[in-house]
Design an enzyme around this catalytic site. Structure first.
Site, PDB file in Angstrom:
ATOM      1  CG  HIS A  66      -1.905   0.988   1.401  1.00 44.39           C
ATOM      2  ND1 HIS A  66      -1.651   2.286   1.771  1.00 44.39           N
ATOM      3  CD2 HIS A  66      -3.245   0.910   1.229  1.00 44.39           C
ATOM      4  CE1 HIS A  66      -2.800   2.957   1.823  1.00 44.39           C
ATOM      5  NE2 HIS A  66      -3.774   2.148   1.496  1.00 44.39           N
ATOM      6  CG  ASP A 123       0.601  -2.344   6.195  1.00 39.99           C
ATOM      7  OD1 ASP A 123      -0.300  -2.430   7.051  1.00 39.99           O
ATOM      8  OD2 ASP A 123       0.465  -1.712   5.129  1.00 39.99           O
ATOM      9  CB  CYS A 134      -3.669   3.239  -1.611  1.00 44.35           C
ATOM     10  SG  CYS A 134      -4.853   4.526  -1.286  1.00 44.35           S
ATOM     11  CD  GLN A 156      -6.747  -4.748   3.704  1.00 43.78           C
ATOM     12  OE1 GLN A 156      -7.684  -5.506   3.985  1.00 43.78           O
ATOM     13  NE2 GLN A 156      -6.968  -3.496   3.355  1.00 43.78           N
ATOM     14  CE  LYS A 175      -7.381  -0.515   5.803  1.00 46.16           C
ATOM     15  NZ  LYS A 175      -8.038   0.002   4.603  1.00 46.16           N
TER      16      LYS A 175
END
Ligand SMILES: Cc1ncc(COP(=O)(O)O)c(C=O)c1O
Lengths: 152, 420
Positions: free
Chosen positions: B133, B210, B376, B213, B236
């Site tokens: 991202h 990261d 993104c 997700q 999220k």
């Protein structure tokens, strides 16, 4: 949401067979504009001719990648501005901008906007207004660059 | 369609936890929300917890010498405990609240620019991947540009996995940071974090994960994957916007200088100089997003109660069903792995002859919310030679009937735009 008010047949026709597409010579300015939120892109060239006080938009050529609205807007725009004096082309831009920013309340003038009146429905879809304006912004930018060059 | 195996038991009851799923859209159409990788919907318990905090306990934290201040501080710090448990963090002080994942990643990349044991210097190398991202690309570009360091990245294979064939060439003695996403927001790919972390640690590099997700749909155990830093974003994981988390190992957080200066992050201040608080407060300057943190605490508890393993299984079942459905439509090509066992619940695809904007617009007219664009992840799109894509992303409340609605909507879209 009424899809047909957005996707007028005229728009889909221009999308399927865009007018004046492709990049051509000669040209005095080339610009590249991007819609950062969705990634739509256009490379656009303008060729102006005539005496400095009365420049004529002799050609506008472009290579665009984007949705039906942005592609059709580029096609309609070239129909409107090619062969016109710069001030008349800019007046068409003003009229188109007013239509897009009018939240669906502006009655478009077919004399000025021709097929551009089909975009009246786009004004009711805020997310799509940028799509319709991308090519116009590129045209304005490129033409202004030539005009400043001519003055210098 | 409840014969799909792996669906959450009591899915209809879970859906009742999310008031927005009752929404009717223009034309009295029911909402089919397939944009959860963008932001998830919020369960009633998160909404109620936040309202209750604002109605009954609102006060600033840490500095208010009154009962409400004590209650608010306790609620805020309890949220930290909940997040620490959610991540299986060895210490609660390793949980730092930020505004979102982007800020959490920027915190690490920015503080590594300053003098200290973790400083990235000229000639050092930072390794990222082509599927990141923008939030895990741009901060590292800024860092390496500022410091004269080198930015390198793992490429991608045609089927949407990390190309690890040149790992020895990429991760070398000069490598100071390896930053990568656990689950791709565009391709859905689940990356082998523990394996890459092992290689990175062999050369002494710091591993930044990261998990934006991953945290919504996989059990995240920072110790099991052996990360050094890990970021995720509250909105999220069924929490509110305005809150994100950076987890880091104590010894590394202690070695980093402060990020932002201000209230709460100091021990003492004179006009000449300040000394800094210990972690986590060193990295939390100013009044924090209090009610957002409290809401996030409720959110991670909600997910934990349902069980991340169960949510993961549900996502795989729904994603498999979605991939099967897409495979029945001519002209549709999926970007990323097509085996649901190897991916998360975000599926990006193209439809030949129709631009993603037009796909999303047409689906929206039928009440189906998906995302269209580059999500993104422009470099990942470029890698696959596409400018943009349509992305449908499910979550724990997604039903097979909603996937049916999407498939039907795509078929309608093709008819509308007269492509076969
Ligand atoms: C993989 C990934 N990383 C980072 C982010 C950034 O999250 P936020 O915008 O909340 O900072 C997102 C979400 O947009 C994401 O999907």
């Amino acid at each position: 949401m009424d899809l047909d008010s957005l996707y007028q047949e005229i728009i889909l026709d221009h999308y399927r067979s865009p007018h004046h597409a492709g990049l051509r010579e000669p040209y005095e300015a080339e610009v590249h504009h991007v819609n950062p939120t969705c990634g739509d892109e256009i490379t656009l060239r303008v060729h102006l001719d005539g005496d400095p006080d009365n420049l004529i938009v002799t050609d506008v050529s472009y290579d665009a990648e984007g949705c039906s609205i942005s592609q059709a807007a580029a096609s309609v725009m070239t129909d409107l501005v090619i062969g016109q004096p710069v001030d008349k082309a800019f007046a068409a831009h003003e009229a188109f901008l007013e239509l897009m920013q009018g939240r669906g309340q502006v009655e478009p003038d077919e004399e000025v906007l021709e097929d551009g009146i089909a975009f009246a429905g786009v004004a009711k879809f805020p997310a799509r207004i940028k799509c319709a304006l991308l090519s116009w912004m590129a045209f304005k930018d490129a033409t202004a660059q030539v005009a400043t060059k001519e003055e210098a | 369609m409840s014969e799909l195996t792996g669906l959450l038991p009591g899915l209809e009851v879970i859906r009742k936890d999310f008031p927005i799923l009752e929404r009717r859209l223009s034309g009295d159409l029911p909402l089919v929300y397939l944009d959860s990788a963008n932001t998830s919907q919020k369960p009633q318990v998160v909404i109620d917890t936040m309202v209750d905090h604002l109605e009954r306990h609102n006060a600033n934290v840490a500095r208010a010498m009154h009962q409400l201040g004590a209650e608010s501080s306790a609620a805020f710090e309890e949220a930290r405990d909940k997040v620490a448990r959610f991540l299986n963090a060895p210490s609660r002080d390793e949980v730092i609240f930020a505004k979102n994942a982007s800020e959490a990643l920027n915190l690490v990349a920015n503080t590594m620019a300053w003098a200290g044991p973790l400083e990235v210097k000229a000639g050092d190398r930072v390794v990222i991947t082509e599927m990141e991202h923008h939030s895990n690309i741009v901060p590292w570009q800024l860092l390496t540009e500022r410091k004269g360091a080198e930015l390198r990245w793992f490429g991608l294979t045609d089927d949407g996995h990390l190309d690890l064939s040149n790992i020895d060439e990429l991760i070398t003695e000069n490598t100071k940071v390896v930053a990568l996403t656990w689950v791709s927001n565009m391709l859905g790919t689940v990356n082998p974090i523990a394996e890459i972390a092992r290689r990175a640690h062999e050369v002494g590099a710091v591993v930044v994960v990261d998990a934006s997700q991953a945290a919504p749909q996989l059990p995240v155990d920072v110790q099991a994957v052996d990360a050094d830093f890990l970021a995720f974003t509250g909105h999220k994981v069924t929490g509110p916007t305005g809150i994100g988390v950076l987890w880091g190992r104590t010894e590394l957080l202690d070695q980093l200088p402060p990020f932002l200066g201000g209230g709460e992050m100091i021990t003492t201040v004179t006009m000449e100089k300040s000394t800094y608080a210990g972690i986590p407060h060193k990295f939390e300057a100013g009044t924090p997003p209090i009610v957002e943190a409290v809401g996030l605490g409720a959110a991670v508890d909600y997910l934990t109660e349902i069980g991340l393993e169960n949510i993961h299984r549900h996502e795989q079942a729904v994603t498999g069903y979605l991939l099967d459905g897409l495979a029945t439509i001519g002209g549709v090509s999926v970007l990323g792995p097509t085996d649901p066992a190897q991916r998360g619940g975000a599926v990006s695809f193209e439809i030949a002859g129709i631009h993603p904007h037009d796909v999303a617009q047409t689906l929206d007219a039928g009440g189906i919310a998906v995302r269209a664009g580059h999500h993104c992840a422009k470099p990942a799109h470029k890698r696959f030679g596409v400018q943009s894509s349509t992305r449908a992303s499910s979550y724990l409340y997604t039903t097979p009937a909603e996937i049916d609605a999407l498939i039907e909507g795509i078929n309608y879209t093709k008819k509308y735009f007269k492509v076969t």
